[in-house]
Scaffold this motif. Structure first.
Motif, PDB file in Angstrom:
ATOM      1  N   ARG A  30       0.801  -1.225   0.000  1.00  0.00           N
ATOM      2  CA  ARG A  30       0.000   0.000   0.000  1.00  0.00           C
ATOM      3  C   ARG A  30       0.836   1.279   0.000  1.00  0.00           C
ATOM      4  O   ARG A  30       0.273   2.381   0.078  1.00  0.00           O
ATOM      5  CB  ARG A  30      -0.896   0.016   1.232  1.00  0.00           C
ATOM      6  N   ALA A  31       2.145   1.168  -0.101  1.00  0.00           N
ATOM      7  CA  ALA A  31       3.011   2.354  -0.080  1.00  0.00           C
ATOM      8  C   ALA A  31       2.582   3.330  -1.178  1.00  0.00           C
ATOM      9  O   ALA A  31       2.413   2.949  -2.332  1.00  0.00           O
ATOM     10  CB  ALA A  31       4.467   1.952  -0.262  1.00  0.00           C
ATOM     11  N   ILE A  33      -0.266   4.746  -1.532  1.00  0.00           N
ATOM     12  CA  ILE A  33      -1.698   4.662  -1.839  1.00  0.00           C
ATOM     13  C   ILE A  33      -2.463   5.154  -0.614  1.00  0.00           C
ATOM     14  O   ILE A  33      -2.289   4.622   0.484  1.00  0.00           O
ATOM     15  CB  ILE A  33      -2.107   3.218  -2.192  1.00  0.00           C
ATOM     16  N   SER A  34      -3.306   6.140  -0.815  1.00  0.00           N
ATOM     17  CA  SER A  34      -4.037   6.722   0.310  1.00  0.00           C
ATOM     18  C   SER A  34      -5.196   5.820   0.740  1.00  0.00           C
ATOM     19  O   SER A  34      -5.642   4.945  -0.004  1.00  0.00           O
ATOM     20  CB  SER A  34      -4.588   8.092  -0.073  1.00  0.00           C
ATOM     21  N   ASP A  35      -5.692   6.082   1.947  1.00  0.00           N
ATOM     22  CA  ASP A  35      -6.872   5.357   2.432  1.00  0.00           C
ATOM     23  C   ASP A  35      -8.065   5.604   1.520  1.00  0.00           C
ATOM     24  O   ASP A  35      -8.888   4.719   1.297  1.00  0.00           O
ATOM     25  CB  ASP A  35      -7.212   5.773   3.862  1.00  0.00           C
ATOM     26  N   GLU A  36      -8.146   6.821   0.973  1.00  0.00           N
ATOM     27  CA  GLU A  36      -9.237   7.150   0.050  1.00  0.00           C
ATOM     28  C   GLU A  36      -9.128   6.327  -1.230  1.00  0.00           C
ATOM     29  O   GLU A  36     -10.138   5.876  -1.780  1.00  0.00           O
ATOM     30  CB  GLU A  36      -9.236   8.646  -0.279  1.00  0.00           C
ATOM     31  N   ASP A  37      -7.908   6.136  -1.722  1.00  0.00           N
ATOM     32  CA  ASP A  37      -7.704   5.305  -2.914  1.00  0.00           C
ATOM     33  C   ASP A  37      -8.140   3.867  -2.650  1.00  0.00           C
ATOM     34  O   ASP A  37      -8.787   3.239  -3.485  1.00  0.00           O
ATOM     35  CB  ASP A  37      -6.239   5.312  -3.356  1.00  0.00           C
ATOM     36  N   VAL A  38      -7.775   3.346  -1.489  1.00  0.00           N
ATOM     37  CA  VAL A  38      -8.149   1.973  -1.128  1.00  0.00           C
ATOM     38  C   VAL A  38      -9.668   1.863  -1.036  1.00  0.00           C
ATOM     39  O   VAL A  38     -10.267   0.909  -1.546  1.00  0.00           O
ATOM     40  CB  VAL A  38      -7.468   1.537   0.186  1.00  0.00           C
ATOM     41  N   ALA A  39     -10.321   2.849  -0.418  1.00  0.00           N
ATOM     42  CA  ALA A  39     -11.782   2.840  -0.305  1.00  0.00           C
ATOM     43  C   ALA A  39     -12.418   2.899  -1.686  1.00  0.00           C
ATOM     44  O   ALA A  39     -13.409   2.203  -1.953  1.00  0.00           O
ATOM     45  CB  ALA A  39     -12.250   4.005   0.560  1.00  0.00           C
ATOM     46  N   GLY A  40     -11.870   3.726  -2.564  1.00  0.00           N
ATOM     47  CA  GLY A  40     -12.393   3.818  -3.931  1.00  0.00           C
ATOM     48  C   GLY A  40     -12.254   2.497  -4.675  1.00  0.00           C
ATOM     49  O   GLY A  40     -13.166   2.077  -5.398  1.00  0.00           O
ATOM     50  N   LEU A  41     -11.125   1.846  -4.502  1.00  0.00           N
ATOM     51  CA  LEU A  41     -10.908   0.549  -5.141  1.00  0.00           C
ATOM     52  C   LEU A  41     -11.911  -0.474  -4.628  1.00  0.00           C
ATOM     53  O   LEU A  41     -12.492  -1.236  -5.409  1.00  0.00           O
ATOM     54  CB  LEU A  41      -9.480   0.060  -4.897  1.00  0.00           C
TER      55      LEU A  41
END
Length: 65
Positions: A30-31, A33-41
């Motif tokens: 996850r380096a 990659i923001s928490d928002e990016d993970v949530a979007g994915l």
């Protein structure tokens, strides 16, 4: 029949070692990659799964119409 299963001290240590390795890999993965990016994915993957599950006829059936 009853089976009693207990984790040994070696098993406890192995669990901690494996947990540490999994956590380190997750951080490396996850380096940058923001928490928002993970949530979007997660959202996109959930919608894709929903779309795939919603299909009741084979995709080529639409072409025959």
């Amino acid at each position: 029949r009853i089976h009693i299963v207990e984790l040994t001290q070696a098993g406890d240590q192995l669990f901690l070692t494996l947990r540490g390795a999994a956590m380190a890999f997750d951080q490396r993965l996850r380096a940058g990659i923001s928490d928002e990016d993970v949530a979007g994915l997660r959202d996109v993957l959930a919608r894709l799964a929903g779309n795939a599950g919603a299909a009741r006829s084979p995709p080529w059936a639409e072409l025959a119409g």
